[in-house]
Design a protein around this motif. Structure first.
Motif, PDB file in Angstrom:
ATOM      1  N   ARG A 264     102.695  12.241 159.469  1.00  0.00           N
ATOM      2  CA  ARG A 264     102.889  10.863 159.004  1.00  0.00           C
ATOM      3  C   ARG A 264     101.736  10.406 158.120  1.00  0.00           C
ATOM      4  O   ARG A 264     101.886   9.488 157.324  1.00  0.00           O
ATOM      5  CB  ARG A 264     103.025   9.924 160.209  1.00  0.00           C
ATOM      6  N   GLU A 265     100.586  11.063 158.252  1.00  0.00           N
ATOM      7  CA  GLU A 265      99.425  10.740 157.409  1.00  0.00           C
ATOM      8  C   GLU A 265      99.505  11.534 156.106  1.00  0.00           C
ATOM      9  O   GLU A 265      98.621  12.318 155.769  1.00  0.00           O
ATOM     10  CB  GLU A 265      98.134  11.041 158.162  1.00  0.00           C
ATOM     11  N   LYS A 266     100.599  11.331 155.384  1.00  0.00           N
ATOM     12  CA  LYS A 266     100.847  12.137 154.183  1.00  0.00           C
ATOM     13  C   LYS A 266      99.768  11.950 153.118  1.00  0.00           C
ATOM     14  O   LYS A 266      99.337  12.912 152.483  1.00  0.00           O
ATOM     15  CB  LYS A 266     102.217  11.775 153.602  1.00  0.00           C
ATOM     16  N   LYS A 267      99.339  10.732 152.942  1.00  0.00           N
ATOM     17  CA  LYS A 267      98.353  10.469 151.894  1.00  0.00           C
ATOM     18  C   LYS A 267      97.042  11.178 152.186  1.00  0.00           C
ATOM     19  O   LYS A 267      96.454  11.833 151.307  1.00  0.00           O
ATOM     20  CB  LYS A 267      98.121   8.968 151.770  1.00  0.00           C
ATOM     21  N   SER A 268      96.558  11.091 153.419  1.00  0.00           N
ATOM     22  CA  SER A 268      95.296  11.761 153.787  1.00  0.00           C
ATOM     23  C   SER A 268      95.433  13.271 153.674  1.00  0.00           C
ATOM     24  O   SER A 268      94.526  13.950 153.166  1.00  0.00           O
ATOM     25  CB  SER A 268      94.895  11.369 155.215  1.00  0.00           C
ATOM     26  N   LEU A 269      96.564  13.820 154.146  1.00  0.00           N
ATOM     27  CA  LEU A 269      96.777  15.263 154.052  1.00  0.00           C
ATOM     28  C   LEU A 269      96.823  15.732 152.607  1.00  0.00           C
ATOM     29  O   LEU A 269      96.278  16.792 152.267  1.00  0.00           O
ATOM     30  CB  LEU A 269      98.078  15.631 154.778  1.00  0.00           C
ATOM     31  N   ARG A 270      97.472  14.942 151.756  1.00  0.00           N
ATOM     32  CA  ARG A 270      97.538  15.306 150.340  1.00  0.00           C
ATOM     33  C   ARG A 270      96.152  15.325 149.720  1.00  0.00           C
ATOM     34  O   ARG A 270      95.779  16.270 149.001  1.00  0.00           O
ATOM     35  CB  ARG A 270      98.428  14.299 149.609  1.00  0.00           C
ATOM     36  N   ASP A 271      95.351  14.302 149.996  1.00  0.00           N
ATOM     37  CA  ASP A 271      94.006  14.229 149.416  1.00  0.00           C
ATOM     38  C   ASP A 271      93.125  15.362 149.932  1.00  0.00           C
ATOM     39  O   ASP A 271      92.327  15.934 149.172  1.00  0.00           O
ATOM     40  CB  ASP A 271      93.365  12.879 149.752  1.00  0.00           C
ATOM     41  N   ILE A 272      93.255  15.701 151.221  1.00  0.00           N
ATOM     42  CA  ILE A 272      92.463  16.808 151.784  1.00  0.00           C
ATOM     43  C   ILE A 272      92.862  18.124 151.130  1.00  0.00           C
ATOM     44  O   ILE A 272      92.007  18.962 150.808  1.00  0.00           O
ATOM     45  CB  ILE A 272      92.662  16.877 153.307  1.00  0.00           C
ATOM     46  N   ALA A 273      94.159  18.319 150.909  1.00  0.00           N
ATOM     47  CA  ALA A 273      94.645  19.557 150.284  1.00  0.00           C
ATOM     48  C   ALA A 273      94.126  19.681 148.853  1.00  0.00           C
ATOM     49  O   ALA A 273      93.690  20.761 148.418  1.00  0.00           O
ATOM     50  CB  ALA A 273      96.164  19.585 150.301  1.00  0.00           C
ATOM     51  N   ILE A 274      94.149  18.560 148.104  1.00  0.00           N
ATOM     52  CA  ILE A 274      93.656  18.588 146.719  1.00  0.00           C
ATOM     53  C   ILE A 274      92.167  18.920 146.693  1.00  0.00           C
ATOM     54  O   ILE A 274      91.706  19.745 145.884  1.00  0.00           O
ATOM     55  CB  ILE A 274      93.930  17.238 146.037  1.00  0.00           C
ATOM     56  N   ALA A 275      91.406  18.271 147.595  1.00  0.00           N
ATOM     57  CA  ALA A 275      89.967  18.539 147.655  1.00  0.00           C
ATOM     58  C   ALA A 275      89.695  19.989 148.031  1.00  0.00           C
ATOM     59  O   ALA A 275      88.798  20.639 147.462  1.00  0.00           O
ATOM     60  CB  ALA A 275      89.310  17.602 148.663  1.00  0.00           C
ATOM     61  N   SER A 276      90.477  20.538 148.941  1.00  0.00           N
ATOM     62  CA  SER A 276      90.272  21.922 149.376  1.00  0.00           C
ATOM     63  C   SER A 276      90.613  22.904 148.269  1.00  0.00           C
ATOM     64  O   SER A 276      89.896  23.904 148.067  1.00  0.00           O
ATOM     65  CB  SER A 276      91.128  22.211 150.610  1.00  0.00           C
ATOM     66  N   MET A 277      91.700  22.660 147.555  1.00  0.00           N
ATOM     67  CA  MET A 277      92.070  23.548 146.449  1.00  0.00           C
ATOM     68  C   MET A 277      91.003  23.535 145.354  1.00  0.00           C
ATOM     69  O   MET A 277      90.641  24.583 144.811  1.00  0.00           O
ATOM     70  CB  MET A 277      93.426  23.126 145.877  1.00  0.00           C
ATOM     71  N   THR A 278      90.475  22.351 145.072  1.00  0.00           N
ATOM     72  CA  THR A 278      89.433  22.259 144.046  1.00  0.00           C
ATOM     73  C   THR A 278      88.174  22.986 144.485  1.00  0.00           C
ATOM     74  O   THR A 278      87.538  23.702 143.697  1.00  0.00           O
ATOM     75  CB  THR A 278      89.121  20.777 143.767  1.00  0.00           C
ATOM     76  N   LEU A 279      87.810  22.821 145.762  1.00  0.00           N
ATOM     77  CA  LEU A 279      86.636  23.518 146.284  1.00  0.00           C
ATOM     78  C   LEU A 279      86.818  25.032 146.238  1.00  0.00           C
ATOM     79  O   LEU A 279      85.877  25.782 145.930  1.00  0.00           O
ATOM     80  CB  LEU A 279      86.363  23.072 147.727  1.00  0.00           C
ATOM     81  N   SER A 280      88.032  25.489 146.538  1.00  0.00           N
ATOM     82  CA  SER A 280      88.300  26.929 146.514  1.00  0.00           C
ATOM     83  C   SER A 280      88.098  27.502 145.118  1.00  0.00           C
ATOM     84  O   SER A 280      87.559  28.605 144.945  1.00  0.00           O
ATOM     85  CB  SER A 280      89.729  27.198 146.990  1.00  0.00           C
ATOM     86  N   ILE A 281      88.551  26.751 144.136  1.00  0.00           N
ATOM     87  CA  ILE A 281      88.381  27.218 142.744  1.00  0.00           C
ATOM     88  C   ILE A 281      86.910  27.188 142.342  1.00  0.00           C
ATOM     89  O   ILE A 281      86.397  28.102 141.674  1.00  0.00           O
ATOM     90  CB  ILE A 281      89.233  26.347 141.803  1.00  0.00           C
ATOM     91  N   LEU A 282      86.200  26.125 142.783  1.00  0.00           N
ATOM     92  CA  LEU A 282      84.789  26.011 142.426  1.00  0.00           C
ATOM     93  C   LEU A 282      83.952  27.126 143.058  1.00  0.00           C
ATOM     94  O   LEU A 282      82.901  27.505 142.516  1.00  0.00           O
ATOM     95  CB  LEU A 282      84.248  24.640 142.870  1.00  0.00           C
ATOM     96  N   GLN A 283      84.398  27.657 144.199  1.00  0.00           N
ATOM     97  CA  GLN A 283      83.634  28.702 144.889  1.00  0.00           C
ATOM     98  C   GLN A 283      83.609  30.021 144.105  1.00  0.00           C
ATOM     99  O   GLN A 283      82.772  30.889 144.383  1.00  0.00           O
ATOM    100  CB  GLN A 283      84.224  28.935 146.285  1.00  0.00           C
ATOM    101  N   ILE A 284      84.536  30.163 143.163  1.00  0.00           N
ATOM    102  CA  ILE A 284      84.557  31.395 142.370  1.00  0.00           C
ATOM    103  C   ILE A 284      83.432  31.394 141.330  1.00  0.00           C
ATOM    104  O   ILE A 284      82.877  32.441 140.995  1.00  0.00           O
ATOM    105  CB  ILE A 284      85.923  31.550 141.667  1.00  0.00           C
ATOM    106  N   PHE A 285      83.061  30.212 140.849  1.00  0.00           N
ATOM    107  CA  PHE A 285      82.141  30.139 139.725  1.00  0.00           C
ATOM    108  C   PHE A 285      80.705  30.560 140.062  1.00  0.00           C
ATOM    109  O   PHE A 285      80.068  31.242 139.241  1.00  0.00           O
ATOM    110  CB  PHE A 285      82.163  28.733 139.127  1.00  0.00           C
ATOM    111  N   PRO A 286      80.138  30.200 141.223  1.00  0.00           N
ATOM    112  CA  PRO A 286      78.767  30.663 141.506  1.00  0.00           C
ATOM    113  C   PRO A 286      78.613  32.183 141.454  1.00  0.00           C
ATOM    114  O   PRO A 286      77.643  32.676 140.838  1.00  0.00           O
ATOM    115  CB  PRO A 286      78.497  30.106 142.911  1.00  0.00           C
ATOM    116  N   PRO A 287      79.516  32.983 142.067  1.00  0.00           N
ATOM    117  CA  PRO A 287      79.371  34.441 141.913  1.00  0.00           C
ATOM    118  C   PRO A 287      79.476  34.900 140.464  1.00  0.00           C
ATOM    119  O   PRO A 287      78.764  35.842 140.040  1.00  0.00           O
ATOM    120  CB  PRO A 287      80.526  35.000 142.755  1.00  0.00           C
ATOM    121  N   LEU A 288      80.374  34.274 139.697  1.00  0.00           N
ATOM    122  CA  LEU A 288      80.482  34.624 138.269  1.00  0.00           C
ATOM    123  C   LEU A 288      79.183  34.329 137.533  1.00  0.00           C
ATOM    124  O   LEU A 288      78.718  35.120 136.692  1.00  0.00           O
ATOM    125  CB  LEU A 288      81.626  33.832 137.629  1.00  0.00           C
ATOM    126  N   ILE A 289      78.582  33.207 137.877  1.00  0.00           N
ATOM    127  CA  ILE A 289      77.324  32.823 137.218  1.00  0.00           C
ATOM    128  C   ILE A 289      76.217  33.805 137.594  1.00  0.00           C
ATOM    129  O   ILE A 289      75.420  34.238 136.739  1.00  0.00           O
ATOM    130  CB  ILE A 289      76.954  31.379 137.615  1.00  0.00           C
TER     131      ILE A 289
END
Length: 753
Positions: free
Chosen positions: A172-197
């Motif tokens: 029922r907390e759709k808005k919070s779940l959506r925001d957490i998912a977006i933040a997690s996906m963005t963090l996952s992508i950002l985690q690739i860049f430090p090893p590349l650097i």
């Protein structure tokens, strides 16, 4: 008369009562509007069931919606624009909230004419509605509405508690779940860049001594690090909000479901054990909002990182996945035996908690009988049992952790050795920078795979906890009886027709073919030996037990057809052992009914014979009663309970051994007031002391669950052997002295010897 002339009549600020010019409080109009909307759907509400929120001058739509949901309706408060409101044609009555704190019922709309029809909730259903346009309504309407409808199917409050029910609560907390998912996906992508650097730093900067490239990379690292910190904070904050909201909704639902269970269920359960099972439900909440959600978010990280690992080195990637898979397999193998031992540990801890609760609840008995050592022995035995299973659980958990360590070391240490070997043998397969980047990301592959395997272990434990809680919370409740049924005005006429009743698990009838009736306003005494069924009759009258056969009627209506909340609020009940809550004397007498004034409290205390001792207390009616009522005597507690019962001016009162804890002086005072208390109401009095029932209009004599006789005192003395025997047993010495036989007592003692 134009439309604007009608608007003030609809607004609560100008509504008048039937007495003429007396103004009605806007809050009352809002309540009446909500009640009228519920009545349209066949739900009769009692205004006394409404509890206002602190600080609210007039109930808000959210408060009204919560009240209606508690009473069995489906309700929702919302804000709506005029263009949508005017299109709501052929709908049930809608409650419109006005700026002065009152409300009106919208009973129709016409988009073509641009008007809605409003009805004054203080008038009957036959009142002529008033047509109002947007301009005139806008002057008084806040834009808020209350939508009410009959409840269809099982609501969240009534549905069985299982994993699916819990998942729906979280989803029922759709808005919070959506925001957490977006933040997690963005963090996952950002985690690739430090090893590349890092790979670029090793391959470009160090090898070519490029200072310009280092400065550029440093700037990029700073920007990515800033966003990663910001997103991590945001995700933790969102997770906290989600967990808090679920926790609040769960706590409210849990308490509501618990108090809606019938009294019979609580009487059969060990309180500490039952509370331990109920509180286990919070493990499910922690699992859903914590481990489960984080594991799935980590799996998304795995989906992002794994292709990049295969890009760096497919050989090293396959070795990492295989090692992580073996770790997961080991965890799965040990899940079943660990679950069995964990269940034993949970059961032992719950039983130990029950012993602790029982000891604290009975601390007075424990101290007075010097039972400390015996209770310590029981506690020691329960603690030994908990420790034994905890040790077994720890030992079996130690095995998978030990077996997993070599594989974990291989991922963190072995891969770099193999990678270095591959770099020496075949430099084109993986470079120095690529090897460092692989090591930075490789450890993150094992974590979600191991977490997924451990999730199965946690899931088993959580399902066990959920089953424990469900074994209590999924018991049949009184919710339907509390929210549905008739709400007739109570006068107090009682009728028993062939009533039979037996307690759950009993082999004999507690009541057998009970037949009698009394008119309203009768003072009825119930007498008989212990176990004759006196208190059982009072339980049936209170609706505690409804599984009887035959007909038990109140004012000609079967008790099972009457709304249970309405029935109990119409009764005044005083038991042999009454419970007072922590709080002031005034709060205990009013018992959560804020409408009563101090004058009402004083009047009730005077009727119960409690005024005298209350006024002697330092703070009077504001004297604070400690937990367990330790700072007042048993007799004082009993008189406060009687005052609590009479303050509502009930038409039917039940006194079940109400004077048993009183001293002779207090008992005489209360008995002297009984006739005054009983004026205009039906009284059902259970007492072993027959002298307190002499003035009853009728006395019902019971034996082994059956009615032996019912008549006034004088008649029973002449024709009822059981009553006469009981009377003689309690009054033989008095009668002997009054008959001029001073030696009767000594002769009776001699005979007894």
């Amino acid at each position: 008369m134009n439309q604007s002339d009608h608007v003030p009549e609809v607004a609560g600020s100008s509504s008048h009562s039937s007495h003429g010019t007396e103004r009605v409080h806007p809050a009352m109009i809002r309540l009446r509007a909500a009640m009228a909307a519920a009545k349209y759907h066949g739900l009769e509400l009692d205004i006394h069931d409404f509890a206002a929120e602190p600080g609210e001058d007039s109930p808000s739509p959210a408060t009204l919606a919560r009240w209606l949901r508690d009473q069995g309706a489906a309700a929702k408060g919302m804000r709506i624009k005029w263009r949508y409101l005017v299109r709501m044609t052929n709908t049930p009555p809608i409650v419109l909230m006005f700026r002065d704190g009152s409300a009106a019922l919208m009973v129709g709309a016409s988009p073509e004419k641009g008007i809605v029809w409003l009805r004054d909730p203080m008038k009957g259903e036959g009142a002529v509605p008033v047509a109002v346009d947007e301009l005139r309504l806008g002057r008084i309407w806040t834009g808020d509405v209350l939508l009410v409808k009959g409840r269809v199917g099982q609501s969240e409050a009534e549905a069985p508690i299982n994993f699916g029910w819990f998942a729906k609560m979280v989803l029922r907390e759709k808005k919070s779940l959506r925001d957490i998912a977006i933040a997690s996906m963005t963090l996952s992508i950002l985690q690739i860049f430090p090893p590349l650097i890092v790979m670029q730093v090793v391959d470009k900067v160090v090898n070519y001594h490029s200072m310009a490239t280092l400065v550029s990379i440093a700037g990029i690292v700073f920007v990515f690090s800033f966003y990663e910190v910001l997103l991590s904070y945001g995700r933790r904050e969102l997770s906290l909000i989600l967990s808090t909201r679920v926790d609040a909704r769960l706590s409210l639902h849990l308490f509501s479901r618990l108090v809606s269970l019938p009294l019979e269920y609580f009487e059969r359960q060990q309180t500490g054990n039952m509370l331990g099972r109920v509180m286990a439900i919070y493990k499910v909440r922690d699992f859903l909002t914590g481990k489960l959600m984080m594991t799935f978010l980590d799996l998304f990280t795995l989906i992002v990182i794994l292709p990049f690992l295969f890009y760096l080195s497919s050989t090293l990637a396959w070795m990492t996945v295989a090692a992580a898979g073996l770790i997961g397999l080991i965890v799965v193998i040990f899940t079943a035996p660990l679950t069995k031992i964990m269940n034993k540990q949970i059961e032992a801890e719950r039983d130990r908690g029950a012993i602790l609760y029982e000891t604290v609840a009975g601390i007075r008995t424990l101290k007075t009988l010097a039972l400390e050592n015996s209770r310590k022995q029981v506690w020691d035995e329960m603690t030994a049992r908990v420790v034994r299973w905890k040790l077994a659980s720890g030992r079996i958990q130690n095995w998978p952790q030990t077996l997993v360590m070599p594989l974990d070391m291989f991922i963190s240490r072995g891969i770099i050795i193999i990678g270095a070997y591959l770099a020496l043998v075949s430099p084109s397969s993986v470079g120095a920078g690529g090897l460092v980047a692989f090591m930075m990301l490789g450890g993150r592959v094992a974590t979600p795979l191991v977490g997924l395997a451990k999730l199965m272990d946690d899931y088993t434990e959580v399902m066990t906890s959920l089953g424990e809680a469900a074994s209590v919370l999924n018991q049949p409740t009184e919710t339907k009886a509390l929210t549905t049924g008739m709400r007739p005005p109570i006068k107090g006429a009682l009728s028993f027709e062939d009533v039979n009743f037996s307690y759950p698990g009993a082999t004999t009838l507690a009541l057998k073919d009970v037949n009698f009736e009394i008119p309203a306003g009768t003072m009825l005494g119930l007498v008989g030996r212990s176990g004759s069924g006196k208190s059982t009759i009072t339980r049936l009258l209170q609706g505690v037990s409804r599984s009887y056969t035959g007909y038990l009627k109140l004012d000609g209506i079967d008790l099972r057809e009457i709304n249970l909340t309405h029935l109990r609020r119409s009764f005044g009940v005083v038991l042999q052992d009454n419970f007072l809550f922590r709080g002031t004397i005034r709060e205990n007498i009013t018992a959560g009914r804020p409408g009563f004034t101090i004058d009402d409290v004083i009047r009730a205390a005077r009727m119960a014979g409690a005024e005298e001792f209350i006024e002697r207390m330092p703070a009077g009616y504001e004297t604070f009663i400690e937990e367990g009522s330790t700072n007042i005597s048993g007799g004082q507690r009993q008189r406060l309970a009687i005052a609590r019962a009479v303050i509502t001016d009930p038409k039917l009162m039940i006194l079940d051994e109400a004077t048993s804890a009183l001293d002779p002086e207090s008992e005489a005072l209360v008995n002297a007031n009984l006739e005054r208390i009983g004026q205009g109401r039906t009284m059902v009095i259970v007492s072993h002391r027959l002298s307190s029932l002499v003035n009853c209009d009728q006395i019902c004599v019971m034996d082994r669950g059956a009615v032996v006789d019912i008549a006034p005192h004088d008649v029973l003395l002449e024709r009822c052997d059981i009553y006469r025997t009981l009377w003689m047993q309690q009054n033989r010495h008095t009668e002997g002295r009054s008959a001029g036989k001073p030696d009767d007592r000594s002769s009776l003692i001699a005979e007894g010897e």
